[in-house]
Design an enzyme around this catalytic site. Sequence first.
Site, PDB file in Angstrom:
ATOM      1  N   ASP A 107       0.860  -1.185   0.000  1.00 40.50           N
ATOM      2  CA  ASP A 107       0.000   0.000   0.000  1.00 40.50           C
ATOM      3  C   ASP A 107       0.900   1.240   0.000  1.00 40.50           C
ATOM      4  O   ASP A 107       1.694   1.443   0.929  1.00 40.50           O
ATOM      5  CB  ASP A 107      -0.899  -0.037   1.245  1.00 40.50           C
ATOM      6  CG  ASP A 107      -1.785   1.185   1.346  1.00 40.50           C
ATOM      7  OD1 ASP A 107      -2.518   1.453   0.388  1.00 40.50           O
ATOM      8  OD2 ASP A 107      -1.729   1.887   2.369  1.00 40.50           O
ATOM      9  N   THR A 136      -3.099   5.244  -3.966  1.00 38.91           N
ATOM     10  CA  THR A 136      -2.028   6.033  -3.333  1.00 38.91           C
ATOM     11  C   THR A 136      -0.686   5.836  -4.035  1.00 38.91           C
ATOM     12  O   THR A 136       0.146   6.730  -4.029  1.00 38.91           O
ATOM     13  CB  THR A 136      -1.887   5.626  -1.848  1.00 38.91           C
ATOM     14  OG1 THR A 136      -1.778   4.202  -1.781  1.00 38.91           O
ATOM     15  CG2 THR A 136      -3.083   6.065  -1.046  1.00 38.91           C
ATOM     16  N   THR A 137      -0.465   4.660  -4.620  1.00 39.07           N
ATOM     17  CA  THR A 137       0.802   4.422  -5.338  1.00 39.07           C
ATOM     18  C   THR A 137       0.783   5.168  -6.673  1.00 39.07           C
ATOM     19  O   THR A 137       1.750   5.847  -7.025  1.00 39.07           O
ATOM     20  CB  THR A 137       0.994   2.904  -5.589  1.00 39.07           C
ATOM     21  OG1 THR A 137       0.833   2.216  -4.357  1.00 39.07           O
ATOM     22  CG2 THR A 137       2.356   2.621  -6.166  1.00 39.07           C
ATOM     23  N   ASP A 184      -9.056  -0.519   1.855  1.00 42.71           N
ATOM     24  CA  ASP A 184      -9.005   0.056   0.501  1.00 42.71           C
ATOM     25  C   ASP A 184     -10.238  -0.357  -0.296  1.00 42.71           C
ATOM     26  O   ASP A 184     -10.835   0.447  -1.015  1.00 42.71           O
ATOM     27  CB  ASP A 184      -7.742  -0.415  -0.244  1.00 42.71           C
ATOM     28  CG  ASP A 184      -6.497   0.351   0.199  1.00 42.71           C
ATOM     29  OD1 ASP A 184      -6.635   1.145   1.140  1.00 42.71           O
ATOM     30  OD2 ASP A 184      -5.419   0.136  -0.365  1.00 42.71           O
TER      31      ASP A 184
END
Length: 556
Positions: A81, A114-115, A419
């Site tokens: 994550d 988020t990545t 998520d």
Amino acid sequence: MAQSMQMPDMSNAIMAQDEMGRPFVIVRDQGNKKREHGIEAKKSHVLAARSVASIIKTSLGPRGLDKILISPDGEITITNDGATILSQMELNNEIAKLLVQLSRAQDDEIGDGTTGVVVLASALLDQALELIDKGIHPIKIANGFDEAAKLCVAHLESTTDDVGNDETLFTQHLFKAARTSLGSKIVSKNHDKFAQMAVDAVTAVMDKDRKDVDFDLIKLQGRVGGSLLDSTLINGVILDKDFSHPQMPKMVLPKEGAKDVKLAILTCPFEPPKPKTKHKLDISTVEEYNRLQSYEQDKFKEMIDDVKKSGADVVICQWGFDDEANHLLLQNELPAVRWVGGQELEQIAISTNGRIVPRFGDLSADKLGSCSKIYEMEFGTTKDRMLVIEQDTGSKTVTCFIRGSNKMIVDEAQRALHDSLCVVRNLVRDSRVVYGGGAAEITMSLALSEEADKQSGLGQYAFNAFAAALDTIPMTLAENSGLDPIETLTNLKSKQINEKISTAGVDCLGKGTIDMKELFVVDPYIGKKQQILLATQLCRMILKIDNVIISGKDEY
């Protein structure tokens, strides 16, 4: 001719006197103050962003790899994550810290992607640096990027599919979107089970009128032991407690003729009343002691009678019990739970539709909560027990109970499920989806390239640079999946242009088709839109910095 000596910088000088009273000047050493400005500052910023992005780039997509993070006190976290990786890394560079905040902003607002947002921001900065080397002013680049981002969002909106029109299909779409978000996680082998848990949890507590989901009503509870397949969704609340007396029944079912188990939820202790101020009790005779003992027993009986009169079957108490009170509760066949935290009490009250009662005298039948059953769960050989307060129908709170072979797997499964819950919540808020696998990025990139030729002036360069930055996402996905990135990207672009398939994306898992609509690899539209806007804002902010002053220690 004698060479003139360079005068030291006197702006930081200090006047001092020696032991004889003679004055002398101390000039502070300026050698430790480093300054970076102009193009050098921008290069160092881009390099910092590139190094951060290179760490988490390999975590992107369903074939992305995990990272192992070891904290200073030796605690181990295994995750892919983006937000978790960045938040646990010790970074000294100020630009790297801005990227950490960027991924946190995406996590707080959307909960997923988020990545991708960090990879995109780093690619934009890389492209901007090339334009700066060509002599284009940073502000003009930033303005061009802003215009390009607006065009991207408008084009993205025109390619969205609304999955909320059909109620029956909507749940299936939620399930498929949840499964997409779990594809790159440690639970990907069991993603169907976890995706179904996420959808069931959100649909159980969502407010259909407001089109929103209160995450406080969904509790994630993990327990080491068992496998990921033993994870389950419970309609109700799980407490890390057991009944206060070992001889109390392990399961409480409704009494004969009753529909529900009734709960008294108390914030008052089962103890004789005491003054709140400091006090001292003087007992000088045996009679006084006996009178005090009988008064305490009478008070306990009175408390038990109040609970019995209200019709409660189980007592949930925030505080502890006296041993005598515990024995009386057992005698009166009142199973009880003690030391339940305030947050858990609130969850029980919401789930059972009960009221939290602060005094025994206030207890009445209408303030009791109701549930279908209460039972103790026992785990393995460790004698670990947990208490489950379960509803058959209409529970307002749910608990996702996650099992795993070790703590790291349980923690990562919780992050993955969080998520997934965020993705489902986003689709409940806005039911428009765009297609994953880099399909959305390639569509936007092609639209920008087409628009770039119509631009006059330097905007053309900025549009082309933005399009090239967007191509980084599908190329990274292809690279992480073991495919040739350039060949994959060119094939996809030609498919999208020649065959007008705007849903063509990277076939990461080798399913034999590049149509993301067919595979139903989807992202919520609001998540993708947020990624583009946040990455562009951060890029603008960094491009405006042209001077970095790092204060070192001043040495005399």
